[in-house]
Design a protein around this motif. Sequence first.
Motif, PDB file in Angstrom:
ATOM      1  N   THR A 112       0.551   7.003   7.235  1.00 55.12           N
ATOM      2  CA  THR A 112      -0.126   6.194   6.216  1.00 55.12           C
ATOM      3  C   THR A 112      -1.603   6.549   6.171  1.00 55.12           C
ATOM      4  O   THR A 112      -2.183   6.708   5.088  1.00 55.12           O
ATOM      5  N   GLY A 113      -2.218   6.694   7.337  1.00 57.81           N
ATOM      6  CA  GLY A 113      -3.625   7.067   7.389  1.00 57.81           C
ATOM      7  C   GLY A 113      -3.884   8.404   6.718  1.00 57.81           C
ATOM      8  O   GLY A 113      -4.879   8.583   5.989  1.00 57.81           O
ATOM      9  N   GLY A 114      -2.993   9.372   6.948  1.00 61.35           N
ATOM     10  CA  GLY A 114      -3.129  10.683   6.319  1.00 61.35           C
ATOM     11  C   GLY A 114      -3.001  10.606   4.806  1.00 61.35           C
ATOM     12  O   GLY A 114      -3.722  11.298   4.070  1.00 61.35           O
ATOM     13  N   ALA A 115      -2.072   9.760   4.326  1.00 58.39           N
ATOM     14  CA  ALA A 115      -1.891   9.583   2.885  1.00 58.39           C
ATOM     15  C   ALA A 115      -3.131   8.952   2.255  1.00 58.39           C
ATOM     16  O   ALA A 115      -3.580   9.358   1.178  1.00 58.39           O
ATOM     17  N   VAL A 116      -3.685   7.957   2.934  1.00 62.23           N
ATOM     18  CA  VAL A 116      -4.895   7.298   2.436  1.00 62.23           C
ATOM     19  C   VAL A 116      -6.059   8.287   2.395  1.00 62.23           C
ATOM     20  O   VAL A 116      -6.820   8.349   1.424  1.00 62.23           O
TER      21      VAL A 116
ATOM     22  N   GLN B   3       4.182   5.814  -5.366  1.00 61.57           N
ATOM     23  CA  GLN B   3       4.278   5.933  -6.825  1.00 61.57           C
ATOM     24  C   GLN B   3       3.513   7.152  -7.344  1.00 61.57           C
ATOM     25  O   GLN B   3       3.920   7.773  -8.326  1.00 61.57           O
ATOM     26  N   ILE B   4       2.406   7.488  -6.698  1.00 59.07           N
ATOM     27  CA  ILE B   4       1.565   8.589  -7.199  1.00 59.07           C
ATOM     28  C   ILE B   4       1.617   9.813  -6.277  1.00 59.07           C
ATOM     29  O   ILE B   4       0.744  10.675  -6.323  1.00 59.07           O
ATOM     30  N   GLY B   5       2.660   9.870  -5.431  1.00 60.00           N
ATOM     31  CA  GLY B   5       2.952  11.097  -4.710  1.00 60.00           C
ATOM     32  C   GLY B   5       2.214  11.338  -3.408  1.00 60.00           C
ATOM     33  O   GLY B   5       2.212  12.450  -2.890  1.00 60.00           O
ATOM     34  N   TYR B   6       1.634  10.275  -2.834  1.00 63.06           N
ATOM     35  CA  TYR B   6       0.900  10.464  -1.574  1.00 63.06           C
ATOM     36  C   TYR B   6       1.694  10.017  -0.348  1.00 63.06           C
ATOM     37  O   TYR B   6       1.286  10.277   0.770  1.00 63.06           O
ATOM     38  N   PHE B   7       2.800   9.313  -0.563  1.00 65.12           N
ATOM     39  CA  PHE B   7       3.594   8.793   0.562  1.00 65.12           C
ATOM     40  C   PHE B   7       5.047   9.053   0.215  1.00 65.12           C
ATOM     41  O   PHE B   7       5.546   8.548  -0.797  1.00 65.12           O
ATOM     42  N   ASP B   8       5.734   9.861   1.020  1.00 64.18           N
ATOM     43  CA  ASP B   8       7.044  10.350   0.600  1.00 64.18           C
ATOM     44  C   ASP B   8       8.208   9.766   1.393  1.00 64.18           C
ATOM     45  O   ASP B   8       9.217  10.425   1.619  1.00 64.18           O
ATOM     46  N   ARG B   9       8.081   8.512   1.812  1.00 63.18           N
ATOM     47  CA  ARG B   9       9.167   7.890   2.553  1.00 63.18           C
ATOM     48  C   ARG B   9       9.256   6.411   2.200  1.00 63.18           C
ATOM     49  O   ARG B   9       8.424   5.883   1.473  1.00 63.18           O
ATOM     50  N   SER B  10      10.249   5.743   2.727  1.00 67.67           N
ATOM     51  CA  SER B  10      10.395   4.316   2.462  1.00 67.67           C
ATOM     52  C   SER B  10       9.279   3.537   3.145  1.00 67.67           C
ATOM     53  O   SER B  10       8.952   3.820   4.306  1.00 67.67           O
ATOM     54  N   PRO B  11       8.701   2.551   2.458  1.00 69.04           N
ATOM     55  CA  PRO B  11       7.667   1.719   3.096  1.00 69.04           C
ATOM     56  C   PRO B  11       8.211   1.019   4.339  1.00 69.04           C
ATOM     57  O   PRO B  11       9.346   0.537   4.341  1.00 69.04           O
ATOM     58  N   THR B  12       7.401   0.987   5.386  1.00 71.01           N
ATOM     59  CA  THR B  12       7.814   0.353   6.644  1.00 71.01           C
ATOM     60  C   THR B  12       6.971  -0.868   7.004  1.00 71.01           C
ATOM     61  O   THR B  12       7.302  -1.588   7.935  1.00 71.01           O
TER      62      THR B  12
ATOM     63  N   LEU C 152       0.833  -1.207   0.000  1.00 74.33           N
ATOM     64  CA  LEU C 152       0.000   0.000   0.000  1.00 74.33           C
ATOM     65  C   LEU C 152       0.863   1.249   0.000  1.00 74.33           C
ATOM     66  O   LEU C 152       0.656   2.185  -0.799  1.00 74.33           O
ATOM     67  N   GLN C 153       1.836   1.297   0.887  1.00 76.58           N
ATOM     68  CA  GLN C 153       2.710   2.470   1.004  1.00 76.58           C
ATOM     69  C   GLN C 153       3.514   2.686  -0.279  1.00 76.58           C
ATOM     70  O   GLN C 153       3.667   3.824  -0.739  1.00 76.58           O
ATOM     71  N   ALA C 154       4.002   1.596  -0.866  1.00 76.02           N
ATOM     72  CA  ALA C 154       4.780   1.708  -2.106  1.00 76.02           C
ATOM     73  C   ALA C 154       3.918   2.226  -3.247  1.00 76.02           C
ATOM     74  O   ALA C 154       4.369   3.056  -4.056  1.00 76.02           O
ATOM     75  N   ARG C 155       2.681   1.761  -3.316  1.00 75.60           N
ATOM     76  CA  ARG C 155       1.775   2.227  -4.378  1.00 75.60           C
ATOM     77  C   ARG C 155       1.398   3.694  -4.161  1.00 75.60           C
ATOM     78  O   ARG C 155       1.347   4.472  -5.119  1.00 75.60           O
ATOM     79  N   LEU C 156       1.144   4.071  -2.917  1.00 70.96           N
ATOM     80  CA  LEU C 156       0.848   5.479  -2.625  1.00 70.96           C
ATOM     81  C   LEU C 156       2.048   6.359  -2.967  1.00 70.96           C
ATOM     82  O   LEU C 156       1.900   7.495  -3.436  1.00 70.96           O
TER      83      LEU C 156
ATOM     84  N   ALA D 112      -5.941  11.538   2.066  1.00 70.76           N
ATOM     85  CA  ALA D 112      -5.733  12.478   0.954  1.00 70.76           C
ATOM     86  C   ALA D 112      -6.088  11.829  -0.383  1.00 70.76           C
ATOM     87  O   ALA D 112      -6.694  12.470  -1.256  1.00 70.76           O
ATOM     88  N   PHE D 113      -5.708  10.569  -0.544  1.00 69.47           N
ATOM     89  CA  PHE D 113      -6.045   9.827  -1.761  1.00 69.47           C
ATOM     90  C   PHE D 113      -7.566   9.697  -1.898  1.00 69.47           C
ATOM     91  O   PHE D 113      -8.128   9.898  -2.976  1.00 69.47           O
ATOM     92  N   GLN D 114      -8.238   9.381  -0.779  1.00 68.63           N
ATOM     93  CA  GLN D 114      -9.692   9.230  -0.807  1.00 68.63           C
ATOM     94  C   GLN D 114     -10.394  10.552  -1.136  1.00 68.63           C
ATOM     95  O   GLN D 114     -11.364  10.579  -1.892  1.00 68.63           O
ATOM     96  N   LYS D 115      -9.876  11.627  -0.577  1.00 68.88           N
ATOM     97  CA  LYS D 115     -10.485  12.940  -0.832  1.00 68.88           C
ATOM     98  C   LYS D 115     -10.417  13.300  -2.308  1.00 68.88           C
ATOM     99  O   LYS D 115     -11.409  13.755  -2.898  1.00 68.88           O
ATOM    100  N   LYS D 116      -9.255  13.077  -2.910  1.00 72.43           N
ATOM    101  CA  LYS D 116      -9.058  13.395  -4.328  1.00 72.43           C
ATOM    102  C   LYS D 116      -9.986  12.566  -5.210  1.00 72.43           C
ATOM    103  O   LYS D 116     -10.457  13.028  -6.253  1.00 72.43           O
ATOM    104  N   ARG D 117     -10.294  11.334  -4.792  1.00 71.37           N
ATOM    105  CA  ARG D 117     -11.138  10.429  -5.584  1.00 71.37           C
ATOM    106  C   ARG D 117     -12.610  10.503  -5.171  1.00 71.37           C
ATOM    107  O   ARG D 117     -13.411   9.698  -5.587  1.00 71.37           O
TER     108      ARG D 117
END
Length: 206
Positions: A35-39, A19-28, A13-17, A41-46
């Motif tokens: 991660t919740g904040g990135a998700v 890829q499209i600019g929603y998660f700016d660090r190495s996946p953990t 999930l983190q790696a895919r986020l 933001a992704f949900q809001k845009k969609r």
Amino acid sequence: MKDGDESEQVRELQARLRQIGYFDRSPTAFYGSMTGGAVKAFQKKRELPQTGSVDEITWQKLLGMTRKPTADELKPSTTNKLDKPDPRCLTGRVLCISKESRTLAWMVDGKVLSSFDVRFGSENTPTREGTFKVDRKERTWKSTLYHTQMPYSMFFSRGQAVHYSADFAARGYAGASHGCVNVRDMSKLAEVFNQVKVGDKVVVHW
């Protein structure tokens, strides 16, 4: 997937986020507030419900917009990005350690002087969280329990310490410590070891 989860699917999930600019660090592989904040933001845009958790609709939408992450995207060799410091880290001399971003920042009066990728204990031997103090330092040390070398140890909670780990340097996040905070950059840690004093604060947080 939701807050508190830890799995390889969270890593994907983190790696895919990322890829499209929603998660700016190495996946953990750990689902925390970043991660919740990135998700969200992704949900809001969609125009999806902004829950911050991943349901089937959110996951399928993300799959449709991204490609399968490569091994390097899932476990990149790049340095992890530091979190926003915990409020407890903003005053004095502090080893500020984030479990979510897997980082350690050596801070003095709110300024980061040095930072590291770190690794923690496993589920069976977890690294304790909380506010501690460096109670002793050992430039060379061998674990009396596990018989492993622990160079540049800064002990903060009974037997738990920040120290260099040759295993972490070799294997990365494929392994875990026995509860200590492992560092894989020995030369940088040696510099910080010389700066840290007994009595300095240690904060371990999510």
